[in-house]
Design a protein around this motif. Structure first.
Motif, PDB file in Angstrom:
ATOM      1  N   GLU A 118      -9.884   6.131   9.077  1.00  0.00           N
ATOM      2  CA  GLU A 118      -8.782   6.451   7.840  1.00  0.00           C
ATOM      3  C   GLU A 118      -9.148   8.176   7.382  1.00  0.00           C
ATOM      4  OE1 GLU A 118      -6.536   4.755   6.614  1.00  0.00           O
ATOM      5  OE2 GLU A 118      -6.145   5.717   4.757  1.00  0.00           O
ATOM      6  N   VAL A 119     -10.355   8.494   7.420  1.00  0.00           N
ATOM      7  CA  VAL A 119     -10.529   9.908   6.782  1.00  0.00           C
ATOM      8  C   VAL A 119      -9.833  10.714   7.899  1.00  0.00           C
ATOM      9  CG1 VAL A 119     -12.081  11.684   6.601  1.00  0.00           C
ATOM     10  CG2 VAL A 119     -12.893   9.462   5.913  1.00  0.00           C
ATOM     11  N   LEU A 120      -9.977  10.627   9.208  1.00  0.00           N
ATOM     12  CA  LEU A 120      -9.015  11.359  10.058  1.00  0.00           C
ATOM     13  C   LEU A 120      -7.556  11.138  10.005  1.00  0.00           C
ATOM     14  CD1 LEU A 120     -11.358  10.660  13.199  1.00  0.00           C
ATOM     15  CD2 LEU A 120     -11.085  12.855  12.116  1.00  0.00           C
ATOM     16  N   ARG A 121      -7.155  10.263   9.586  1.00  0.00           N
ATOM     17  CA  ARG A 121      -5.841   9.914   9.332  1.00  0.00           C
ATOM     18  C   ARG A 121      -5.282  10.907   8.221  1.00  0.00           C
ATOM     19  NH1 ARG A 121      -1.684   6.841   6.274  1.00  0.00           N
ATOM     20  NH2 ARG A 121      -3.618   6.530   4.785  1.00  0.00           N
ATOM     21  N   VAL A 122      -5.943  10.627   7.080  1.00  0.00           N
ATOM     22  CA  VAL A 122      -5.374  11.361   5.920  1.00  0.00           C
ATOM     23  C   VAL A 122      -5.551  13.013   6.068  1.00  0.00           C
ATOM     24  CG1 VAL A 122      -5.332   9.422   4.086  1.00  0.00           C
ATOM     25  CG2 VAL A 122      -7.538  10.976   4.462  1.00  0.00           C
ATOM     26  N   LEU A 123      -6.681  13.156   6.958  1.00  0.00           N
ATOM     27  CA  LEU A 123      -6.767  14.672   7.293  1.00  0.00           C
ATOM     28  C   LEU A 123      -5.624  15.057   7.953  1.00  0.00           C
ATOM     29  CD1 LEU A 123     -10.538  15.305   7.921  1.00  0.00           C
ATOM     30  CD2 LEU A 123      -9.332  16.270   6.089  1.00  0.00           C
ATOM     31  N   ASP A 124      -5.295  14.410   8.993  1.00  0.00           N
ATOM     32  CA  ASP A 124      -4.055  14.962   9.806  1.00  0.00           C
ATOM     33  C   ASP A 124      -2.682  14.947   8.877  1.00  0.00           C
ATOM     34  OD1 ASP A 124      -5.423  14.838  12.151  1.00  0.00           O
ATOM     35  OD2 ASP A 124      -5.074  12.942  12.666  1.00  0.00           O
ATOM     36  N   LEU A 125      -2.692  13.863   7.895  1.00  0.00           N
ATOM     37  CA  LEU A 125      -1.497  13.824   7.093  1.00  0.00           C
ATOM     38  C   LEU A 125      -1.371  15.220   6.596  1.00  0.00           C
ATOM     39  CD1 LEU A 125      -1.335  10.456   5.060  1.00  0.00           C
ATOM     40  CD2 LEU A 125       0.409  11.333   6.843  1.00  0.00           C
ATOM     41  N   VAL A 126      -2.108  15.762   5.940  1.00  0.00           N
ATOM     42  CA  VAL A 126      -2.217  16.994   5.148  1.00  0.00           C
ATOM     43  C   VAL A 126      -2.433  18.283   6.079  1.00  0.00           C
ATOM     44  CG1 VAL A 126      -2.886  15.969   3.039  1.00  0.00           C
ATOM     45  CG2 VAL A 126      -4.663  17.010   4.521  1.00  0.00           C
ATOM     46  N   GLU A 127      -2.404  18.005   7.365  1.00  0.00           N
ATOM     47  CA  GLU A 127      -2.653  19.039   8.297  1.00  0.00           C
ATOM     48  C   GLU A 127      -4.045  19.717   8.292  1.00  0.00           C
ATOM     49  OE1 GLU A 127       0.902  21.224   8.011  1.00  0.00           O
ATOM     50  OE2 GLU A 127       2.480  19.457   8.096  1.00  0.00           O
ATOM     51  N   LEU A 128      -4.918  19.072   7.977  1.00  0.00           N
ATOM     52  CA  LEU A 128      -6.305  19.483   8.176  1.00  0.00           C
ATOM     53  C   LEU A 128      -7.232  19.021   9.012  1.00  0.00           C
ATOM     54  CD1 LEU A 128      -6.971  19.800   4.159  1.00  0.00           C
ATOM     55  CD2 LEU A 128      -6.477  21.806   5.590  1.00  0.00           C
ATOM     56  N   GLY A 129      -6.430  18.223   9.957  1.00  0.00           N
ATOM     57  CA  GLY A 129      -7.210  17.540  10.943  1.00  0.00           C
ATOM     58  C   GLY A 129      -8.061  18.409  11.910  1.00  0.00           C
ATOM     59  N   SER A 130      -8.016  19.703  12.151  1.00  0.00           N
ATOM     60  CA  SER A 130      -8.984  20.640  12.809  1.00  0.00           C
ATOM     61  C   SER A 130     -10.054  21.236  11.915  1.00  0.00           C
ATOM     62  CB  SER A 130      -8.227  21.453  13.567  1.00  0.00           C
ATOM     63  OG  SER A 130      -7.579  22.581  12.806  1.00  0.00           O
ATOM     64  N   LEU A 131      -9.997  20.913  10.561  1.00  0.00           N
ATOM     65  CA  LEU A 131     -10.898  21.592   9.639  1.00  0.00           C
ATOM     66  C   LEU A 131     -11.951  20.539   9.076  1.00  0.00           C
ATOM     67  CD1 LEU A 131      -8.476  24.174   7.911  1.00  0.00           C
ATOM     68  CD2 LEU A 131      -9.943  24.425   9.767  1.00  0.00           C
ATOM     69  N   GLY A 132     -12.028  19.461   9.485  1.00  0.00           N
ATOM     70  CA  GLY A 132     -12.903  18.586   8.932  1.00  0.00           C
ATOM     71  C   GLY A 132     -14.212  18.950   9.095  1.00  0.00           C
ATOM     72  N   GLY A 133     -14.969  19.651   9.980  1.00  0.00           N
ATOM     73  CA  GLY A 133     -16.113  19.932  10.091  1.00  0.00           C
ATOM     74  C   GLY A 133     -16.459  21.272   9.122  1.00  0.00           C
ATOM     75  N   LYS A 134     -15.512  21.799   8.441  1.00  0.00           N
ATOM     76  CA  LYS A 134     -15.506  23.053   7.840  1.00  0.00           C
ATOM     77  C   LYS A 134     -16.052  22.689   6.628  1.00  0.00           C
ATOM     78  CE  LYS A 134     -13.285  27.265   8.559  1.00  0.00           C
ATOM     79  NZ  LYS A 134     -12.278  28.173   8.427  1.00  0.00           N
ATOM     80  N   ARG A 135     -16.929  23.739   5.767  1.00  0.00           N
ATOM     81  CA  ARG A 135     -17.511  23.629   4.641  1.00  0.00           C
ATOM     82  C   ARG A 135     -16.495  23.862   3.538  1.00  0.00           C
ATOM     83  NH1 ARG A 135     -23.650  24.504   2.748  1.00  0.00           N
ATOM     84  NH2 ARG A 135     -24.674  23.518   4.797  1.00  0.00           N
ATOM     85  N   ILE A 136     -16.198  23.232   2.419  1.00  0.00           N
ATOM     86  CA  ILE A 136     -15.141  23.309   1.273  1.00  0.00           C
ATOM     87  C   ILE A 136     -15.356  24.778   0.886  1.00  0.00           C
ATOM     88  CG2 ILE A 136     -14.476  22.650  -0.895  1.00  0.00           C
ATOM     89  CD1 ILE A 136     -15.260  19.773   0.105  1.00  0.00           C
ATOM     90  N   SER A 137     -16.392  25.426   0.688  1.00  0.00           N
ATOM     91  CA  SER A 137     -16.422  26.842   0.215  1.00  0.00           C
ATOM     92  C   SER A 137     -15.717  27.846   1.195  1.00  0.00           C
ATOM     93  CB  SER A 137     -18.133  27.157   0.011  1.00  0.00           C
ATOM     94  OG  SER A 137     -18.569  27.005   1.202  1.00  0.00           O
ATOM     95  N   LEU A 147      -6.897  18.930   0.575  1.00  0.00           N
ATOM     96  CA  LEU A 147      -7.855  18.029   0.733  1.00  0.00           C
ATOM     97  C   LEU A 147      -7.957  17.145  -0.416  1.00  0.00           C
ATOM     98  CD1 LEU A 147     -10.533  17.405   2.349  1.00  0.00           C
ATOM     99  CD2 LEU A 147     -11.793  18.915   0.938  1.00  0.00           C
ATOM    100  N   SER A 148      -7.645  17.664  -1.722  1.00  0.00           N
ATOM    101  CA  SER A 148      -7.715  16.676  -2.731  1.00  0.00           C
ATOM    102  C   SER A 148      -6.475  15.774  -2.829  1.00  0.00           C
ATOM    103  CB  SER A 148      -7.372  17.719  -3.884  1.00  0.00           C
ATOM    104  OG  SER A 148      -8.216  18.816  -4.228  1.00  0.00           O
ATOM    105  N   ILE A 149      -5.163  16.250  -2.346  1.00  0.00           N
ATOM    106  CA  ILE A 149      -4.278  15.335  -2.085  1.00  0.00           C
ATOM    107  C   ILE A 149      -4.448  14.205  -1.101  1.00  0.00           C
ATOM    108  CG2 ILE A 149      -1.896  14.858  -1.180  1.00  0.00           C
ATOM    109  CD1 ILE A 149      -1.296  18.071  -2.405  1.00  0.00           C
ATOM    110  N   ALA A 150      -5.243  14.519  -0.127  1.00  0.00           N
ATOM    111  CA  ALA A 150      -5.565  13.652   1.053  1.00  0.00           C
ATOM    112  C   ALA A 150      -6.415  12.484   0.524  1.00  0.00           C
ATOM    113  CB  ALA A 150      -6.339  14.369   2.065  1.00  0.00           C
TER     114      ALA A 150
END
Lengths: 290, 273
Positions: A118-137, A147-150
């Motif tokens: 589910e986490v990967l699904r919403v990351l893809d929805l907001v086009e952040l699928g490739s940035l999951g491992g990145k720190r928010i900073s 990310l907040s919208i996801a």
């Protein structure tokens, strides 16, 4: 269109200040836009619906559960809610994936594999699928907003409450968010507070205008636009006593309200014109908290 | 090595391909298929999308899930349930706030060492047992950047608070014990543990009904009054005496029992598939 949330006599006071006057509303599936100046009570209404705050009076039900009733009812309502506050203080040291993973746990996804999916699904929805491992900073402002919208779209919420979701997004991202929200609105009610009248015109099948903590318009976009019919002009000079006027890129002056000059021509109003005209007539209400 | 004279029939292979055999049958056919190119070729044609897609989905999720960090691996090694691992990992973001609180307590202890013995004991008794409670309240409420988001979720906030308290107390205990090594402090450092436990448990009970600020104010006021009353009667040593210690334990146990009765608030009531 089924009703996903209702308010009956709902009001909110902060100390002695009235943020929301007693309000009755039914929200249905589809996208509802909430317009209003700063301090009109938009965020208050959204917070009440999202169960982040209790109302001072009245009852709120979300997906048939009385959120002002028992803890069990409120918990049940929260299972069917997605909420994006105006400002989310994201944990900067966390990664995008871990942040959503945590919120998914708070939303009771206890099976690890289903939760990660589910986490990967919403990351893809907001086009952040490739940035999951990145720190928010390390994410840009627009990426953080997405990310907040996801997190608000996780699970299958019946009611999605978004407070100014397009802030910080570029035009492409805004267009893609519109696509996302209109898709979501096929099965759930999406309520979005915004200052972007273009978003309302492009996306919403219903508009609510709040002013001074009270609903001053509730209808469709064409109905809102119709209130400005015959009041928007284009000419060489500004209208006398125009509410607002400016010289457009073509050299002509666009005027909202006022008395037209002889050479001025009537033009089709936009959502923004109608909103500004409505504000001019409801201004005496002013005085609610920000 | 001899070749296998036997081949799995189409029906057996079909059952194997859609995974409908029992575990033993599945393993037996698999062992054969791995060695027999003929049956492997046959089995490949029998695998349908509906069998393959979930497998592929699982592979994708596995591959795309970021590598767990050291904390996650440590918690998993300790057999902490996966859901709690996620909550604790998120709580680790609050460690800075907690570390500040613990550092403050350390500075306080060093300051207390400069006072006369009597005042030292008083200051110590008033503040040390309250520290974990303050950490609990901080963990519960004010230091969480996503509080507004978390508030609108169904998961029990009290359970989150309990897990964070665990992190806070586990972090605080070694440091407080370390303080005992400061030679000027002439107080049994272990004596604060039971009163601190009692106060933290009472606070958690209050948190099920009241806001964090009101709860902390209530327990802090009561504790200061208790210490003041003991001092007025010149009986401060009662806190460290067996009577005071067992009373603290009693209060802690009673609070845990009350918490257990409100367990519905502590536990996620239902889970998603």
């Amino acid at each position: 269109m089924t009703i996903v949330a209702s308010l009956r006599g709902v009001s909110k006071k902060y100390g002695g200040t009235i943020a929301l006057r007693p309000t009755d509303l039914d929200l249905r599936t589809g996208v509802t836009g909430l317009l209003g100046p700063n301090g009109a009570g938009k965020s208050t209404l959204l917070r009440l619906l999202a169960t982040a705050q209790p109302p001072s009076s009245g009852t709120i039900s979300v997906a048939g559960n009385d959120v002002t009733g028992s803890v069990a009812d409120r918990t049940e309502a929260r299972r069917r809610l997605g909420y994006l506050p105006q400002e989310v203080g994201l944990p900067r040291r966390s990664t995008a994936f871990d942040f959503l993973d945590y919120l998914a746990v708070l939303k009771e996804w206890s099976d690890t594999r289903a939760r990660h999916q589910e986490v990967l699904r919403v990351l893809d929805l907001v086009e952040l699928g490739s940035l999951g491992g990145k720190r928010i900073s390390a994410l840009s402002g627009g990426q953080r907003r997405r990310l907040s919208i996801a997190q608000a779209l996780m699970g299958d919420p019946r009611l999605v409450v978004l407070d100014e979701p397009t802030t910080g997004l570029d035009p492409e991202q805004r267009a893609s968010l519109r696509g996302l929200l209109s898709e979501q609105a096929r099965t759930s009610g999406v309520l979005l507070a915004t200052h972007q009248t273009e978003d309302v015109a492009a996306l919403c099948d219903r508009v609510i205008v709040l002013d001074g903590g009270a609903v001053c318009f509730d209808g469709t976009v064409p109905e809102l636009v119709a209130t400005a019919a015959g009041q928007v002009w284009v000419g060489d000079e500004a209208n006398e006593r125009a509410l607002s006027s400016w010289r457009t890129g073509s050299g002509a002056v666009r005027s909202i309200g006022g008395t037209p000059r002889p050479d001025a021509q009537l033009v089709e109003p936009a959502v923004e014109d109608a909103y500004l005209l409505m504000r001019a007539t409801t201004r005496p209400h002013e005085g609610a908290v920000p | 090595m001899t070749t296998t004279p036997w081949h799995a029939g189409p029906e057996l292979l079909a059952s194997y391909a859609d995974g409908s055999l029992d575990d033993v049958g599945q393993a037996a056919v698999e062992a054969h298929v791995e060695r027999c190119p003929h049956c492997r070729a046959d089995a490949t044609t029998l695998v349908t999308r509906s069998t393959l897609d979930p497998v592929w989905d699982r592979v994708l999720v596995e591959v795309r899930t970021p590598e767990p960090g050291q904390l996650t691996r440590l918690l998993r090694w300790l057999r902490v349930p996966e859901v709690d691992v996620v909550v604790l990992r998120a709580s680790a973001n609050l460690v800075v706030a907690m570390a500040v609180a613990v550092a403050a307590s350390l500075i306080f202890a060093l300051g207390a060492a400069q006072l006369s013995h009597d005042r030292q004991q008083l200051a110590w008794l008033v503040i040390a047992p309250l520290l974990p409670a303050l950490l609990v309240a901080g963990a519960y409420d004010s230091t969480d950047p996503i509080r507004e988001l978390a508030d609108a979720t169904p998961y029990s906030k009290l359970r989150v608070a309990l897990l964070r308290t665990l992190v806070a107390v586990l972090g605080a205990v070694p440091l407080v014990l370390l303080m005992g090594l400061v030679p000027e402090i002439d107080i049994s450092v272990v004596a604060w543990l039971l009163p601190a436990l009692a106060i933290a448990c009472v606070l958690l009970v209050l948190l099920t009904r009241l806001s964090a600020a009101v709860s902390v104010a209530a327990v802090a006021t009561v504790w200061v009054l208790v210490v003041a009353a003991l001092r007025a009667g010149d009986r401060l040593e009662q806190v460290t005496a067996p009577l005071g210690q067992s009373l603290s334990l009693l209060v802690a146990v009673a609070s845990v029992l009350v918490l257990a009765r409100r367990w519905g608030l502590l536990r996620p009531e239902r889970t998603r598939a």
